[in-house]
Design a protein around this motif. Structure first.
Motif, PDB file in Angstrom:
ATOM      1  N   UNK A 302      56.872  64.011  37.143  1.00  0.00           N
ATOM      2  CA  UNK A 302      58.074  64.677  37.663  1.00  0.00           C
ATOM      3  C   UNK A 302      59.284  63.807  37.343  1.00  0.00           C
ATOM      4  N   UNK A 303      60.344  64.436  36.830  1.00  0.00           N
ATOM      5  CA  UNK A 303      61.493  63.687  36.338  1.00  0.00           C
ATOM      6  C   UNK A 303      62.691  63.638  37.242  1.00  0.00           C
ATOM      7  N   UNK A 304      62.529  63.986  38.526  1.00  0.00           N
ATOM      8  CA  UNK A 304      63.671  63.975  39.442  1.00  0.00           C
ATOM      9  C   UNK A 304      64.318  62.591  39.515  1.00  0.00           C
ATOM     10  N   UNK A 305      65.643  62.578  39.472  1.00  0.00           N
ATOM     11  CA  UNK A 305      66.395  61.340  39.637  1.00  0.00           C
ATOM     12  C   UNK A 305      67.663  61.687  40.411  1.00  0.00           C
ATOM     13  N   UNK A 306      67.519  61.820  41.718  1.00  0.00           N
ATOM     14  CA  UNK A 306      68.641  62.213  42.562  1.00  0.00           C
ATOM     15  C   UNK A 306      68.536  61.477  43.892  1.00  0.00           C
ATOM     16  N   UNK A 307      69.018  62.086  44.952  1.00  0.00           N
ATOM     17  CA  UNK A 307      69.002  61.402  46.250  1.00  0.00           C
ATOM     18  C   UNK A 307      67.601  60.940  46.644  1.00  0.00           C
ATOM     19  N   UNK A 333      58.951  66.885  33.411  1.00  0.00           N
ATOM     20  CA  UNK A 333      59.622  68.145  33.745  1.00  0.00           C
ATOM     21  C   UNK A 333      60.578  67.908  34.907  1.00  0.00           C
ATOM     22  N   UNK A 334      61.508  68.852  35.113  1.00  0.00           N
ATOM     23  CA  UNK A 334      62.554  68.706  36.136  1.00  0.00           C
ATOM     24  C   UNK A 334      63.243  67.350  35.964  1.00  0.00           C
ATOM     25  N   UNK A 335      63.749  67.102  34.792  1.00  0.00           N
ATOM     26  CA  UNK A 335      64.177  65.764  34.394  1.00  0.00           C
ATOM     27  C   UNK A 335      65.668  65.543  34.636  1.00  0.00           C
ATOM     28  N   UNK A 336      66.002  64.454  35.315  1.00  0.00           N
ATOM     29  CA  UNK A 336      67.381  64.040  35.521  1.00  0.00           C
ATOM     30  C   UNK A 336      67.930  63.347  34.277  1.00  0.00           C
ATOM     31  N   UNK A 337      69.240  63.096  34.303  1.00  0.00           N
ATOM     32  CA  UNK A 337      69.915  62.555  33.123  1.00  0.00           C
ATOM     33  C   UNK A 337      69.411  61.164  32.745  1.00  0.00           C
ATOM     34  N   UNK A 338      69.318  60.251  33.716  1.00  0.00           N
ATOM     35  CA  UNK A 338      68.906  58.873  33.406  1.00  0.00           C
ATOM     36  C   UNK A 338      67.478  58.806  32.877  1.00  0.00           C
ATOM     37  N   UNK A 375      48.709  63.289  37.394  1.00  0.00           N
ATOM     38  CA  UNK A 375      50.092  63.663  37.685  1.00  0.00           C
ATOM     39  C   UNK A 375      50.721  62.540  38.506  1.00  0.00           C
ATOM     40  N   UNK A 376      51.939  62.120  38.122  1.00  0.00           N
ATOM     41  CA  UNK A 376      52.621  61.024  38.808  1.00  0.00           C
ATOM     42  C   UNK A 376      53.996  61.473  39.277  1.00  0.00           C
ATOM     43  N   UNK A 377      54.280  61.273  40.555  1.00  0.00           N
ATOM     44  CA  UNK A 377      55.590  61.616  41.113  1.00  0.00           C
ATOM     45  C   UNK A 377      55.975  60.567  42.145  1.00  0.00           C
ATOM     46  N   UNK A 378      57.167  60.007  41.972  1.00  0.00           N
ATOM     47  CA  UNK A 378      57.669  58.987  42.892  1.00  0.00           C
ATOM     48  C   UNK A 378      58.983  59.477  43.485  1.00  0.00           C
ATOM     49  N   UNK A 379      59.046  59.511  44.813  1.00  0.00           N
ATOM     50  CA  UNK A 379      60.271  59.903  45.501  1.00  0.00           C
ATOM     51  C   UNK A 379      60.282  59.270  46.877  1.00  0.00           C
TER      52      UNK A 379
END
Length: 484
Positions: A302-307, A333-338, A375-379
């Protein structure tokens, strides 16, 4: 424990003293205030299409409803006169400006494109009769009579959150729709945009007429709505106002039920159901690769890079194991800019074979999960995380930070790993185990599939969601009984 509909109705009435019962002689009427272009909204509403309720949907922005949404009335705020366009910018300058924004934030650029296309779609005339199950969406224009439809309207008090919305889709317009539709139940899906919006509309309606009866209100917590935003002082005040005003509260985690209580919710306990709605498990399995997880050569990230998202940490984990991932494809997927920029750097340097998905259908994402070993997701915050459920469904071993509710779905250490977002070495150790232990990932896959089939399959979720609303509305269940 389920609560008998008659008792639930009494409890709701005792809370507000103003809640009207379901009107006699017509179908129970539900008004959704939701992110209408979300697949989660679409899948949740889909379970209600054949139940017999009169369904309505209020949008929070100009984008069209999700393609899966059907069988309801879609209330579209419409300016009485065309919006005055902003000063013209040359096509070249406009394109260059958009390109810079797209490189910085691809997800938001896609959102802007969708909104622009939505504004160009002509609103079809509304048919005379309400939609039936299986009918397309009925479009109902709602005239806007304010001064500036693009003006921003705050959804909180001056000392509360900074969330805003355009006047065209703001609380005054919602109040107008509520007064016109007269729903038996308002259901807001998500807090920071939708519940805050309902609260602002409620404030307007009761300020205008304190003796007015406001409909029964059910608020559903999505993702980080309470777990993360509840730590912010301004949001916490707004969340408390919502929790004290609502008649019913629902969430997909036992953790978040306790948090709702801590913020002032005093109503009855509704069943804990996944917000993503049901899924056709058998259809999804047809997208699954034939190879067992231990022979798959793909890692989903997961590519989230937000709050809350920490995809940069995930990339650092992958980089540490680059030598062992030479034969693997990494799909983000769902990838932030950085993380997008960093992923492309690692690919260009030949460190990792990374493919960034900027836009894909739900089926395409499931197909990728069906070819993934892990599957790897860090938040630092999440709800159950639909992606975890999809990984479990398709046989990819899930590694998810414990700031989500993942441990309410899988067996720690056996069918998934819940890790701390603050312990990089732990994340690396768990990822290495999933990458090297063939027995672990192969044994977990059938167990996870059975968990998803027993809790998330449409055959389970569709009747459960129908009974969820019968309970919320205080109307008889399918068999005429009152469940206890």
């Amino acid at each position: 424990m389920s609560i008998a509909p008659a008792r639930l109705s009494r409890l709701c009435s005792q809370r507000s003293g103003k809640v009207k019962s379901v009107s006699e002689g017509r179908r129970p009427r539900i008004l959704f205030v939701a992110m209408h272009h979300s697949v989660h909204t679409a899948r949740w509403i889909e379970a209600l299409v054949d139940v017999g309720f009169d369904l309505h949907l209020y949008p929070v922005d100009p984008a069209p409803p999700h393609a899966y949404i059907r069988g309801l009335t879609f209330h579209v705020p419409t300016p009485a006169s065309p919006v005055v366009p902003a000063p013209r910018v040359s096509t070249g300058r406009r394109a260059a400006r958009f390109l810079r924004h797209a490189l910085k934030d691809p997800s938001d650029a896609i959102r802007l494109l969708r909104e622009k296309l939505a504004r160009r779609v002509a609103t079809p005339p509304a048919p005379e009769s309400p939609p039936r199950a299986g009918d397309p969406v009925r479009i109902r224009p709602v005239p806007f009579d304010g001064d500036d439809p693009q003006a921003r309207v705050r959804l909180g008090r001056p000392d509360e959150s900074e969330e805003t919305i355009t006047a065209l889709h703001g609380p005054s317009m919602l109040a107008k729709v509520i007064a016109d539709v007269q729903p038996d139940l308002i259901h807001s899906l998500e807090f920071q945009h939708n519940a805050y919006l309902v609260l602002a509309a409620r404030d307007l309606m009761l300020a205008d007429n304190p003796s007015r009866s406001f409909p029964r209100w059910l608020a559903t917590n999505w993702g980080s709505d309470i777990y993360y935003f509840g730590r912010d002082e301004a949001h916490a005040r707004q969340i408390r106002r919502v929790c004290e005003a609502i008649d019913l509260y629902s969430c997909e985690c036992r953790r978040d039920l306790a948090l709702g209580r801590s913020f002032g919710y005093r109503g009855p306990e509704l069943p804990v159901l996944a917000n993503s709605g049901g899924i056709d498990v058998d259809a999804a399995q047809r997208l699954r690769g034939e190879a067992p997880p231990s022979r798959r050569k793909l890692i989903m990230v997961k590519g989230y890079d937000h709050f809350a998202g920490r995809a940069m940490v995930s990339l650092a984990v992958l980089e540490r194991f680059a030598d062992r991932l030479k034969d693997y494809e990494i799909v983000m997927f769902s990838v932030g800019a950085r993380p997008r920029a960093r992923a492309l750097e690692l690919k260009a340097a030949g460190v990792l074979d990374i493919r960034v998905i900027d836009l894909a259908t739900h089926g395409e994402i499931l197909e990728c999960f069906g070819r993934a070993r892990a599957y790897l997701a860090v938040s630092i915050s999440d709800g159950i995380s639909t992606s975890v459920l999809e990984a479990m469904l398709m046989g990819a071993f899930p590694i998810q930070t414990n700031t989500s509710c993942c441990e309410e779905w899988f067996v720690q250490g056996e069918t998934g790993f819940a890790v701390s977002p603050d312990d990089f070495e732990e994340i690396c150790a768990r990822f290495e185990r999933a990458l090297t232990d063939d027995t672990l990932v192969d044994d977990a896959a059938p167990r996870n599939l059975e968990i998803i089939r027993s809790r998330l399959d449409q055959s389970i979720m569709t009747p459960a969601i129908g009974d969820f609303y019968r309970q919320a509305l205080g109307v008889p269940f399918r068999d005429g009984s009152e469940r206890r």
